[in-house]
Design a protein around this motif. Structure first.
Motif: not given
Lengths: 494, 494
Positions: B40-42, B45
């Motif tokens: 889950i990328k920033p 997220y």
């Protein structure tokens, strides 16, 4: 309960037992059916949530973002960074199969041998490898840098001897993993984050810490430099409370993560990683608590003020509780977290003991006479003192008192640490202090792993760190007599 | 980038491909090196964090507390609740060993066969068993009830066919597990929490949902009743977005959790469990987005307003940016999250496309002429409309516009669902609608699993739920012609 508590909790008699009892009786955590894994109970988790919220804000204020990486790491990843695998990854939970099936003999379920993984998966003990394997695809040019990611996650290290919060097979933590274009920037990040941890430990947890560098033998596996914050517990043992690692280009090389710099040339990316865990809960509990139970710094207390009515009969209860509700509302308006305990099935003495056990910083008690006189009784958890004060200006007084308690808890721990930090110049003195006093010992060391190892084997004390602010001072190693430029910090530790 | 985007994202051509591209290009998530597990990328997220914060507050406002239970569950626990193991626990990650060792042949690390666990551990696919095994020790009398715990955690279900957010081997979720003294209280809790989920879906995610009861065959393994919220995606398929289970006394009996009631008699405890997961991210993305990218409801957008300067040369850039900073400060004071993008290495058209892709609800653009005229250009992501407005009163205007966008996104999704909900009275009609129109179909059903199974096999549509608010209405089952008292909701689903 008050009595029951006193019977089992006495830190002078048996510190280790006191700690364990306290964790369980205060409802912070307990052992689970799975060896080495704990259940963090609601009250303990509420404190952890406050820690998380404060740390998360500090990370974001310093430019970091959160992300989430997989729980599992392919086994082969661990072999890619040679010193990482040597120093680290052996005691791990290994997933070998992905299916259960009904036992043909009717005894519940069994592992399905047809569902064996081609490559085993390791439950992450730390995530450098999987993250750097991911960063490889995120980074092409210097424009993609820095990457400043943090992850809140659970990790597993198969510890044989476990203790609630201090050492558990599964624990909760955050791990920051940053990627930089230059060595200087990565070094600065490493320092910045140990500074954030020190700030949190001192100003939120009320725990003074020494910031320093780990010796070669105590460094994180795969790091070129490990900075640490070391705290002193009330039994005179040190607790490593957070670490920040400068990883050099080791993981970038292991996972082939290169970037085009401003000049268009390819170079390996520079890395840091840093983390704190639910171990901080152990530090918090051990640093401040007493034989009555927890002592929580107000900034991390789930309940900052508990309000308890004293009464005879329902009419008095109603009158006193109504006034307490007014007071509670006014406290809430100032951002203070409060609880009114008007249970009628337990005595107030029981309630007092319970909130002392739980470390609630301030207790406000009101009886019919207080109601008549416009007063309340305020009790401080940290000093166990009580006073009767006017209801006038109470919210502001409480707000100030919370600050005062926060400061006092830190000051008390700092004073203790100062008293328990001893400079020694001979090995005899070193052993004598270690045996009879404990605490931090500042001594000269010749910088060799041989000396470090000998001291550890003979005394169980280790070099906690080489303090960053240690003044230059000519001296002689307490073992070899060789020249030394500064004292390092020794202690027995958790 | 704007062009590149259009080339690959077209939901009318290939909805599934559009979804996957969108998730990746908007920087929400990606596949990892571990099959079925996502990163889950920033940016993804950050949305999930906003969801978590809102849900967590709703849980706490309804009296719940958080706790944390072990990642691992002993294999034998799964066999204790018979229908739970039958319906559920087969596709799991199984931990069999706890140590790696260096390969004597020098090829990295291998699993140490001497470190085999006596009993295999399962990575939790859901935590009813380990939690009820824990609750056994927490509950003696009715005074210990209710227990209202929630856990934020990762879980693993070894799915063979995975899709980012919608179906992954590891996913993040929350699972509430409550224990009650009476059946009525547990039933009320089950209903209350599905209500919380519906409230969140509609008022935060902008996704209208149908609340209903699952049919016997779709019920959670181990539950006596499963309530669900069902959302409709833009391709006419349903997405189950949250469930709340009334577990009766099944788990209490399986783990022998009894309590002394007010009369002093022993009885088994009543249970509920309820959960939502990162699957909600899939729902959020699919419900609103278009061929330009994400459309995020303002309440869940990490950046609510992006401010972009238009300029020629550094002097104009400085002037315009200074004014944008003023505006940004005033927006922040109202609690609006803002970003100024003054990068000088990309064109403003690129920036426009990028923030459209990322679903930022409002774009404020200012050029030298705006500066002179005291205006800005405001662009709405949901309608893709632009207007020039005065800088006077801008913060309040933006605040109102965010509310308007939040409402509009919901209204649009609601209108779509209404258009895509069809009442049918014959099986022919049912199949015709399913094939040519899709969406929700309301039809009479005789209540038998045989009919349900036949429809599923022949059309791939399932009973999503029996809506709680379905009006009583005499009808005939579209398959058997037997009498039915109310319509149930059918759809193809994710």
């Amino acid at each position: 309960m008050a009595k029951e508590l006193k019977e089992v909790i006495n830190k002078e008699e048996n510190y280790s037992q006191w700690y364990n009892n306290l964790v369980i009786k205060a409802g912070l955590a307990e052992n689970s059916a799975v060896r080495g894994c704990m259940v963090i109970k609601p009250y303990g988790y509420a404190i952890w949530e406050k820690m998380q919220a404060a740390l998360d804000k500090m990370f974001k204020d310093t430019g970091h973002v959160n992300a989430y990486f997989p729980l599992f790491i392919p086994k082969s990843f661990f072999s890619k960074e040679a010193s990482h695998v040597d120093g680290f990854a052996k005691e791990c939970a290994v997933v070998t199969h992905y299916r259960l099936k009904n036992d043909p003999d009717g005894n519940g379920v069994i592992v399905d041998d047809d569902a064996r993984l081609e490559e085993e998966l390791i439950v992450r003990p730390t995530s450098e490898t999987i993250i750097w394997n991911t960063y490889k695809n995120w980074i092409q040019s210097y424009r993609d840098l820095p990457i400043l990611c943090n992850q809140w996650a659970n990790v597993v290290r198969w510890e044989m001897r476990t203790r609630l919060f201090l050492r558990t097979a599964e624990f909760l933590w955050q791990e920051g993993h940053t990627a930089h274009a230059t060595k200087e920037e990565a070094l600065e990040e490493t320092r910045k984050m140990i500074g954030v941890y020190a700030d949190f430990a001192e100003n939120w947890m009320g725990v003074p810490v020494i910031i320093g560098r780990k010796s070669d033998s105590e460094r994180f596996a795969g790091a070129e430099d490990t900075l640490t914050i070391e705290a002193l517990m009330q039994d005179g043992k040190a607790l490593q409370s957070g670490t920040s690692h400068f990883l050099g280009q080791n993981f970038a090389k292991a996972f082939d993560v290169q970037f085009a710099n401003k000049e268009g040339k390819l170079d390996y990316v520079w890395a840091t990683s840093w983390g704190v865990s639910t171990r901080l809960m152990g530090a918090l509990i051990m640093a401040h608590s007493d034989n009555n139970g927890l002592v929580l710094p107000p900034k991390l207390a789930p309940i900052q003020v508990v309000l308890i009515p004293i009464y005879k009969g329902e009419k008095e209860l109603a009158e006193v509780t109504a006034k307490l509700k007014d007071i509670a509302e006014n406290l809430k308006k100032l951002g203070i977290s409060v609880k009114i305990d008007d249970r009628d099935n337990v005595r107030s003495g029981f309630k007092f003991a319970e909130y002392e056990l739980k470390g609630v910083p301030i207790r406000i008690v009101m009886g019919p006479r207080d109601l008549h006189n416009g007063t309340v009784e305020i009790a401080r958890r940290d000093t166990l003192t009580k006073e009767s004060v006017s209801q006038e200006g109470l919210p502001e007084r409480i707000l100030n008192l919370l600050d005062e308690i926060q400061a006092n808890i830190f000051e008390k721990a700092l004073k203790f640490r100062e008293e328990m930090t001893t400079k020694v110049d001979t090995y005899e003195e070193f052993k004598e202090v270690l045996e009879n006093k404990g605490g931090f010992i500042l001594a000269h060391w010749d910088g060799t792993p041989e000396t470090e190892e000998r001291i550890k084997n003979e005394t169980k004390a280790t070099i906690r760190c080489i303090p960053l602010d240690a003044p230059e001072e000519d001296g002689k190693c307490i073992i070899s007599g060789k020249p030394s430029k500064r004292r390092v910090l020794f202690a027995k530790s958790y």
